[in-house]
Design a protein around this motif. Structure first.
Motif, PDB file in Angstrom:
ATOM      1  N   GLY A  25     -78.584   8.225 -41.276  1.00 26.10           N
ATOM      2  CA  GLY A  25     -78.921   7.299 -40.204  1.00 26.10           C
ATOM      3  C   GLY A  25     -77.806   7.222 -39.184  1.00 26.10           C
ATOM      4  O   GLY A  25     -76.845   7.999 -39.233  1.00 26.10           O
ATOM      5  N   GLU A  28     -74.077   1.909 -36.596  1.00 24.14           N
ATOM      6  CA  GLU A  28     -74.092   0.986 -35.460  1.00 24.14           C
ATOM      7  C   GLU A  28     -72.733   0.320 -35.260  1.00 24.14           C
ATOM      8  O   GLU A  28     -72.255   0.228 -34.139  1.00 24.14           O
ATOM      9  CB  GLU A  28     -75.155  -0.094 -35.676  1.00 24.14           C
ATOM     10  N   SER A  45     -78.614   2.119 -38.958  1.00 26.13           N
ATOM     11  CA  SER A  45     -80.043   2.097 -38.643  1.00 26.13           C
ATOM     12  C   SER A  45     -80.678   3.427 -39.014  1.00 26.13           C
ATOM     13  O   SER A  45     -80.018   4.461 -39.000  1.00 26.13           O
ATOM     14  CB  SER A  45     -80.271   1.786 -37.164  1.00 26.13           C
ATOM     15  N   ASN A  46     -81.981   3.373 -39.334  1.00 22.14           N
ATOM     16  CA  ASN A  46     -82.691   4.607 -39.679  1.00 22.14           C
ATOM     17  C   ASN A  46     -83.538   5.069 -38.496  1.00 22.14           C
ATOM     18  O   ASN A  46     -83.463   4.494 -37.412  1.00 22.14           O
ATOM     19  CB  ASN A  46     -83.542   4.406 -40.945  1.00 22.14           C
ATOM     20  N   GLY A  49     -85.586   2.607 -36.566  1.00 27.99           N
ATOM     21  CA  GLY A  49     -84.863   1.525 -35.899  1.00 27.99           C
ATOM     22  C   GLY A  49     -84.583   0.326 -36.784  1.00 27.99           C
ATOM     23  O   GLY A  49     -84.119  -0.708 -36.308  1.00 27.99           O
ATOM     24  N   ILE A  50     -84.845   0.451 -38.070  1.00 28.00           N
ATOM     25  CA  ILE A  50     -84.571  -0.640 -39.002  1.00 28.00           C
ATOM     26  C   ILE A  50     -83.074  -0.626 -39.314  1.00 28.00           C
ATOM     27  O   ILE A  50     -82.521   0.410 -39.681  1.00 28.00           O
ATOM     28  CB  ILE A  50     -85.396  -0.493 -40.292  1.00 28.00           C
ATOM     29  N   LYS A  51     -82.436  -1.783 -39.150  1.00 28.88           N
ATOM     30  CA  LYS A  51     -80.993  -1.886 -39.381  1.00 28.88           C
ATOM     31  C   LYS A  51     -80.727  -2.571 -40.714  1.00 28.88           C
ATOM     32  O   LYS A  51     -81.436  -3.497 -41.098  1.00 28.88           O
ATOM     33  CB  LYS A  51     -80.332  -2.681 -38.264  1.00 28.88           C
ATOM     34  N   VAL A  68     -81.401  -6.142 -45.182  1.00 34.11           N
ATOM     35  CA  VAL A  68     -81.954  -5.633 -43.935  1.00 34.11           C
ATOM     36  C   VAL A  68     -81.713  -6.687 -42.861  1.00 34.11           C
ATOM     37  O   VAL A  68     -81.908  -7.877 -43.098  1.00 34.11           O
ATOM     38  CB  VAL A  68     -83.468  -5.345 -44.077  1.00 34.11           C
ATOM     39  N   ASP A  70     -82.751  -8.648 -39.720  1.00 40.14           N
ATOM     40  CA  ASP A  70     -83.978  -9.012 -39.024  1.00 40.14           C
ATOM     41  C   ASP A  70     -83.741 -10.343 -38.315  1.00 40.14           C
ATOM     42  O   ASP A  70     -82.597 -10.723 -38.084  1.00 40.14           O
ATOM     43  CB  ASP A  70     -85.162  -9.079 -39.992  1.00 40.14           C
TER      44      ASP A  70
END
Length: 80
Positions: A25, A28, A45-46, A49-51, A68, A70
């Motif tokens: 990934g 960031e 992040s993958n 776009g999931i961090k 995660v 969110d």
């Protein structure tokens, strides 16, 4: 302990730990864990776009998933 930026050499070692454990990934941000000089928080992040937040230890040569990011979990990079 005064706040210290993560050095390029430390970043390279942390990235090597992630690769060794098979993580892929985009990196960031990197932040030193308060009160330590060999442990770091890393936001990654993958492709979707999931961090996620990870804790990486150069002392233990280990990467540990935290959670995660969110709406309920955010990563603060500035002074609070």
């Amino acid at each position: 302990m005064a706040k210290q930026d993560v050095t390029q050499i430390e970043m390279m070692k942390i990235i090597a730990l992630f690769r060794q454990d098979g993580y892929k990934g985009e990196y960031e941000s990197f932040q030193r864990v308060s009160g330590t000089d060999r442990e770091f928080f890393v936001v990654m992040s993958n492709e979707q776009g999931i961090k996620a937040l990870f804790r990486a230890s150069l002392m233990l040569n280990a990467v540990e998933f935290q959670y995660v990011l969110d709406d309920k979990h955010v990563f603060v990079t500035g002074e609070v």
